[in-house]
Structure formats: C-alpha cells, structure tokens
Write an enzyme that holds these catalytic residues in place. Structure first.
Site, PDB file in Angstrom:
ATOM      1  N   ASN A  86      45.009  28.171  23.548  1.00  0.00           N
ATOM      2  CA  ASN A  86      45.143  29.108  22.439  1.00  0.00           C
ATOM      3  C   ASN A  86      45.345  28.285  21.173  1.00  0.00           C
ATOM      4  OD1 ASN A  86      45.835  31.053  20.600  1.00  0.00           O
ATOM      5  ND2 ASN A  86      47.828  31.538  21.522  1.00  0.00           N
ATOM      6  N   TRP A  87      44.296  28.257  20.331  1.00  0.00           N
ATOM      7  CA  TRP A  87      44.341  27.366  19.170  1.00  0.00           C
ATOM      8  C   TRP A  87      44.963  28.010  17.934  1.00  0.00           C
ATOM      9  CZ3 TRP A  87      38.923  24.685  20.207  1.00  0.00           C
ATOM     10  CH2 TRP A  87      39.078  23.859  21.322  1.00  0.00           C
ATOM     11  N   LYS A  88      45.386  29.249  18.080  1.00  0.00           N
ATOM     12  CA  LYS A  88      46.152  29.938  17.014  1.00  0.00           C
ATOM     13  C   LYS A  88      45.498  29.743  15.637  1.00  0.00           C
ATOM     14  CE  LYS A  88      50.267  29.294  19.782  1.00  0.00           C
ATOM     15  NZ  LYS A  88      51.690  29.421  19.868  1.00  0.00           N
ATOM     16  N   HIS A 128      49.453  38.792  22.900  1.00  0.00           N
ATOM     17  CA  HIS A 128      50.251  37.567  22.740  1.00  0.00           C
ATOM     18  C   HIS A 128      51.553  37.911  22.019  1.00  0.00           C
ATOM     19  CE1 HIS A 128      51.491  33.588  21.364  1.00  0.00           C
ATOM     20  NE2 HIS A 128      50.729  33.099  22.331  1.00  0.00           N
ATOM     21  N   GLU A 144      53.113  36.538  19.741  1.00  0.00           N
ATOM     22  CA  GLU A 144      53.076  36.434  18.271  1.00  0.00           C
ATOM     23  C   GLU A 144      52.449  37.678  17.663  1.00  0.00           C
ATOM     24  OE1 GLU A 144      51.205  32.592  18.114  1.00  0.00           O
ATOM     25  OE2 GLU A 144      53.022  31.678  18.920  1.00  0.00           O
ATOM     26  N   GLU A 183      54.301  34.565  29.634  1.00  0.00           N
ATOM     27  CA  GLU A 183      54.704  33.647  28.577  1.00  0.00           C
ATOM     28  C   GLU A 183      56.096  34.038  28.071  1.00  0.00           C
ATOM     29  OE1 GLU A 183      51.068  31.581  26.693  1.00  0.00           O
ATOM     30  OE2 GLU A 183      51.578  33.325  25.515  1.00  0.00           O
ATOM     31  N   GLY A 186      56.088  27.320  22.061  1.00  0.00           N
ATOM     32  CA  GLY A 186      56.175  26.449  20.888  1.00  0.00           C
ATOM     33  C   GLY A 186      57.548  25.831  20.684  1.00  0.00           C
ATOM     34  N   SER A 189      55.132  25.990  26.317  1.00  0.00           N
ATOM     35  CA  SER A 189      55.425  24.554  26.285  1.00  0.00           C
ATOM     36  C   SER A 189      54.891  23.797  27.498  1.00  0.00           C
ATOM     37  CB  SER A 189      56.935  24.323  26.105  1.00  0.00           C
ATOM     38  OG  SER A 189      57.357  24.841  24.851  1.00  0.00           O
ATOM     39  N   GLY A 210      49.317  26.383  24.113  1.00  0.00           N
ATOM     40  CA  GLY A 210      49.184  26.346  22.660  1.00  0.00           C
ATOM     41  C   GLY A 210      49.117  24.906  22.179  1.00  0.00           C
ATOM     42  N   GLY A 211      50.263  24.373  21.769  1.00  0.00           N
ATOM     43  CA  GLY A 211      50.332  23.052  21.135  1.00  0.00           C
ATOM     44  C   GLY A 211      49.550  21.957  21.844  1.00  0.00           C
TER      45      GLY A 211
HETATM   46  C1  PEP Z   1      50.951  30.057  23.427  1.00  0.00           C
HETATM   47  O1  PEP Z   1      50.871  30.174  22.235  1.00  0.00           O
HETATM   48  O2  PEP Z   1      50.382  30.873  24.157  1.00  0.00           O
HETATM   49  C2  PEP Z   1      51.734  28.947  23.974  1.00  0.00           C
HETATM   50  C3  PEP Z   1      52.027  28.977  25.237  1.00  0.00           C
HETATM   51  O3  PEP Z   1      52.110  27.968  23.095  1.00  0.00           O
HETATM   52  P1  PEP Z   1      52.811  26.554  23.478  1.00  0.00           P
HETATM   53  O4  PEP Z   1      52.027  25.969  24.603  1.00  0.00           O
HETATM   54  O5  PEP Z   1      52.698  25.745  22.224  1.00  0.00           O
HETATM   55  O6  PEP Z   1      54.215  26.851  23.863  1.00  0.00           O
END
Ligand code: PEP
Length: 251
Positions: free
Chosen positions: A9-11, A95, A97, A165, A171, A211, A232-233
C-alpha cells in the site's frame, strides 16, 4: 491451499516516475520468485504508469480506495469501472486511514465491496482495532462488528481477501506479535466459517498488516491463519518489499 499474497500500500507517496522506478526494481529483485501473488497499490494518478511498468510481470494492480457509484455528480470520486479501465484487478477497501480521516463506515465499506465485485475487482477488506479497543479487551467485538457490517449480504467470498490491520501497529514500527495476529486471524476465519461457510473459510486469504518488515515477516507468515501481508512503509523500499516477497513460499 491458499496462495500467499503480498500487497504494498503506497499511500500518498511517489509520483508516476517514482512509481515506475520502484516497480522496475521490484520486478528485477523478485525475478523467479514464484508461488506468491504480489500486488501494488499506487496513487490514482500513478495507476497508468504502474500498469505500463508492470507489463507482463504478473504483479497485480490495486486502487487504494473505490467509490460505489458508476457515474454522476460526485466530484472527486472515481468509479469502479474506471479503475478497471486504468488496469486494476484489486481494490483496498476500508483501510483504517480511510475510516479515521475520511469518514469510512462499515456501511460504506459494504457498498464499496459490492461495487468492486460487480465490475470484477477483488476487494482487500481491512479490519482492525484501535489501541483503546485492544486495551479494553474489545478486539474481537470490534472486528466482528466490522465483519458483520462490511460483509452484509455478501455470500460469495471467492474474490474476497481480508486484511487484519491493528490500527496501533500501522506505521508505528510496533507490529502485533505472531501470537496476537494469529489469534485474530483464527477469529476471522471462524467468523467466515460460521457466517459464510466452511469452504469460504478454508479458501479466503487473510493478510496481516501493521509494521511488517523483512525482519519480522517470516515469523508472522509462519502462523497457520496468516496468508500474506499488506505492507505500507516497507513496501516503498524495493529491497525490503522484494525480500518479503521472496521469503513468502506457497503454503
Ligand atoms: C498499511 O498502511 O496498510 C500498513 C500496514 O502500513 P505499515 O506497514 O507502514 O504499518
């Protein structure tokens, strides 16, 4: 047998040329890594560039969100069929967010899942509890409410992927332990068995997100009910994302 799925997920990161470059690196670094589905979710404005960069590599393309109407006076929204037209096969829905900053509810998640399925997009449906929810012992209650509302009237799970999640792990660098994640994944699978059917429970992929890094992916993926990861990251770093894809072997 559930094939592993690793989704990035490149947000709100990366323009078209950065997206193209990142995909090129991932393709090069994962050459020959079979037995795992890989999906990337760039920003809407990078979807066309991503489609071109993906070429015939087999990487799936996801939208980070979707709207449920086909067309009309909905300024700023993008219709499901437009995402198909842009080359998507997948859509991330619900998601945390989107829930936290954009008023996403279980009801809108439900409409979005139905709209995605109607045009052949495979939904990756996110559920997860906040830190407050976990600390007050309400994790299962919260997840159940999201499942009941999000999947209302949806009985065909053949195209559905669920992503657990925990909001407190997204994050933050603090992932759920494999035992914590496995417990919730097993709860979700049992919920699917009771409410949709045993076949659906056996076949639905449940991803963990929060994470995930190259250093913790293997122990999370070793859990019996964790079928992949939504990342994500670490998915923005070609070396890290590719390392996770490579270590994901078929179950
Ligand atoms: C996400 O945004 O779905 C996510 C899991 O982010 P991260 O891996 O950065 O925690």
């Amino acid at each position: 047998m559930r094939k592993r799925l690793i989704a990035g997920n490149w947000k709100l990161q990366n323009n078209s040329s950065q997206t193209t470059e990142l995909i090129g690196k991932i393709i090069a670094l994962t050459a020959g890594a079979g037995g795992v589905d890989t999906v990337v979710a760039p920003t809407f404005t990078s979807l066309h560039a991503a489609r071109a960069a993906i070429g015939s590599s087999g990487i799936g393309l996801a939208a980070q969100d979707i709207f449920w109407e086909e067309k009309g006076a909905f300024t700023g929204e993008i219709a499901p069929a437009m995402l198909v037209d842009a080359g998507c096969q997948w859509a991330i829905i619900g998601h945390s967010e989107r829930r936290q900053y954009f008023g996403e509810t279980d009801e809108t998640v439900n409409k979005k899942i139905k709209a995605a399925l109607k045009v052949g997009l495979k939904p990756i449906v996110c559920v997860g509890e906040t830190l407050d929810g976990r600390e007050s012992g309400k994790t299962e209650q919260i997840i159940e409410k999201q499942l009941v509302g999000g999947f209302k009237d949806i009985t065909d799970f053949s195209q559905i992927v669920v992503a657990y999640e925990p909001v407190w792990a997204i994050g933050t660098g603090k992932n759920a332990s494999p035992a914590q994640a496995q417990e919730v994944h097993a709860f979700i699978r049992t919920w699917i068995a009771k409410n949709v059917g045993k076949g659906a429970a056996d076949n639905t992929r449940i991803l963990y997100g929060g994470s995930v890094k190259a250093s913790n992916a293997a122990e999370l993926l070793a859990c019996p009910d964790i079928d992949g990861a939504l990342i994500g990251g670490a998915s923005l770093i070609a070396d890290d994302f590719s390392a996770i894809i490579r270590l994901s072997v078929e179950k």
